[in-house]
Write a protein that holds these residues in place. Structure first.
Motif, PDB file in Angstrom:
ATOM      1  N   GLU A  24       0.891  -1.254   0.046  1.00 22.99           N
ATOM      2  CA  GLU A  24       0.267  -0.101  -0.104  1.00 22.99           C
ATOM      3  C   GLU A  24       0.863   1.297  -0.083  1.00 22.99           C
ATOM      4  N   GLN A  59      -4.459   5.396   5.560  1.00 20.56           N
ATOM      5  CA  GLN A  59      -5.375   4.320   6.101  1.00 20.56           C
ATOM      6  C   GLN A  59      -5.566   2.791   5.456  1.00 20.56           C
ATOM      7  N   SER A  93      -9.220   0.284   0.477  1.00 20.59           N
ATOM      8  CA  SER A  93     -10.789  -0.265   0.755  1.00 20.59           C
ATOM      9  C   SER A  93     -11.539  -0.297  -0.584  1.00 20.59           C
ATOM     10  N   GLN A 130      -9.959  -6.741  -2.309  1.00 19.37           N
ATOM     11  CA  GLN A 130     -10.935  -5.982  -1.796  1.00 19.37           C
ATOM     12  C   GLN A 130     -12.193  -6.798  -2.262  1.00 19.37           C
ATOM     13  N   ALA A 139     -14.550  -8.782   0.372  1.00 17.95           N
ATOM     14  CA  ALA A 139     -15.787  -8.426   0.418  1.00 17.95           C
ATOM     15  C   ALA A 139     -16.841  -9.579   0.351  1.00 17.95           C
ATOM     16  N   ALA A 148     -10.993 -11.774   4.204  1.00 14.32           N
ATOM     17  CA  ALA A 148     -10.014 -10.588   3.722  1.00 14.32           C
ATOM     18  C   ALA A 148      -8.602 -11.358   3.561  1.00 14.32           C
TER      19      ALA A 148
END
Length: 267
Positions: free
Chosen positions: A9, A80, A83, A124, A128, A132
């Protein structure tokens, strides 16, 4: 796994920041009266409804807004983490940027950017729908396989070319680099040194799949890759290559550790 996730990330966010800042610097060249005007490039789109939609999205102010949102999204990714809405926005936005630049702005770096984005999107979506951890496993294997295959194919293609086998390719490329042509006394003017360097890179690329056998091997192969991409940046100014391919290294390292552990347990 958490370390590999955050490393991917963070590195990808940095790569996106650099790319987006470069696009913003090119704003004056993508205006309606500029060299890379959408008014010229829109002729490439044969479908009238699609062309009308892109006319709206690629208006200079709309395009600038998209780039600033992309810049913000990259910062959010670094701070963060990933997502589904964030990665979905970046993925669709990246496809639009590729359309805006007729499929590719910077070749291999665009390819790896799309590969990592696809991997993150897989993480992701699978996360979902299922779990995960499974999503991130799929993400890392997708990125690692794509990256390792690319290195292998690059080496295999070089092996088929006589100019790479005899070493002359290195001299030819470096003569056209930023600091080229090479001086008469440059070491790579020596046929044998150029051949050794050429074969060194060819063998390293072809053997890249071996990196999956052990994390220590993966670390060595990735270190050589980082050095190689830094040389490409230094001599040819292709800074995007360095950062885009660096994003795949955490996945390669993680997959190597998993593959090695599984292979050891089987024996």
């Amino acid at each position: 796994m958490l370390t590999a996730i955050r490393a991917t990330e963070m590195l990808f966010a940095l790569s996106l920041l650099i790319q987006t800042l470069e696009y913003l610097r090119l704003s004056k060249y993508t205006a309606d009266d500029a060299f890379w005007s959408w008014q010229l490039q829109r002729a490439d789109i044969p479908n009238a409804p699609v062309r009308a939609l892109l006319d709206v999205l690629f208006k200079p102010r709309m395009h600038q807004l998209h780039l600033w949102l992309r810049l913000t999204a990259a910062v959010v990714l670094a701070v963060q983490g990933a997502s589904l809405p964030l990665i979905g926005f970046l993925f669709v936005g990246n496809l639009l940027i590729l359309v805006r630049w007729r499929g590719a702005f910077n070749g291999g770096s665009d390819f790896m950017t799309l590969v990592v984005l696809m991997g993150l999107l897989i993480s992701q979506v699978v996360g979902a729908l299922s779990h995960a951890q499974m999503g991130w496993q799929a993400c890392f294997w997708y990125i690692a396989i794509q990256s390792i295959t690319s290195y292998f194919m690059s080496g295999a293609v070089k092996l088929l070319r006589p100019e790479w086998r005899n070493g002359s390719a290195m001299t030819i490329f470096l003569n056209g680099a930023i600091y080229g042509p090479l001086s008469a006394k440059h070491p790579l003017r020596n046929k044998w040194l150029a051949m050794m360097g050429s074969w060194g890179f060819v063998v390293w690329e072809i053997l890249f799949p071996v990196s999956l056998l052990d994390p220590r091997l993966a670390a060595v192969f990735c270190a050589v890759a980082a050095f190689f991409h830094f040389l490409v940046f230094w001599f040819f100014g292709l800074n995007r290559f360095f950062w885009a391919w660096l994003c795949s290294f955490p996945a390669i390292m993680w997959c190597s550790a998993q593959f090695s552990a599984r292979f050891t347990s089987m024996n």
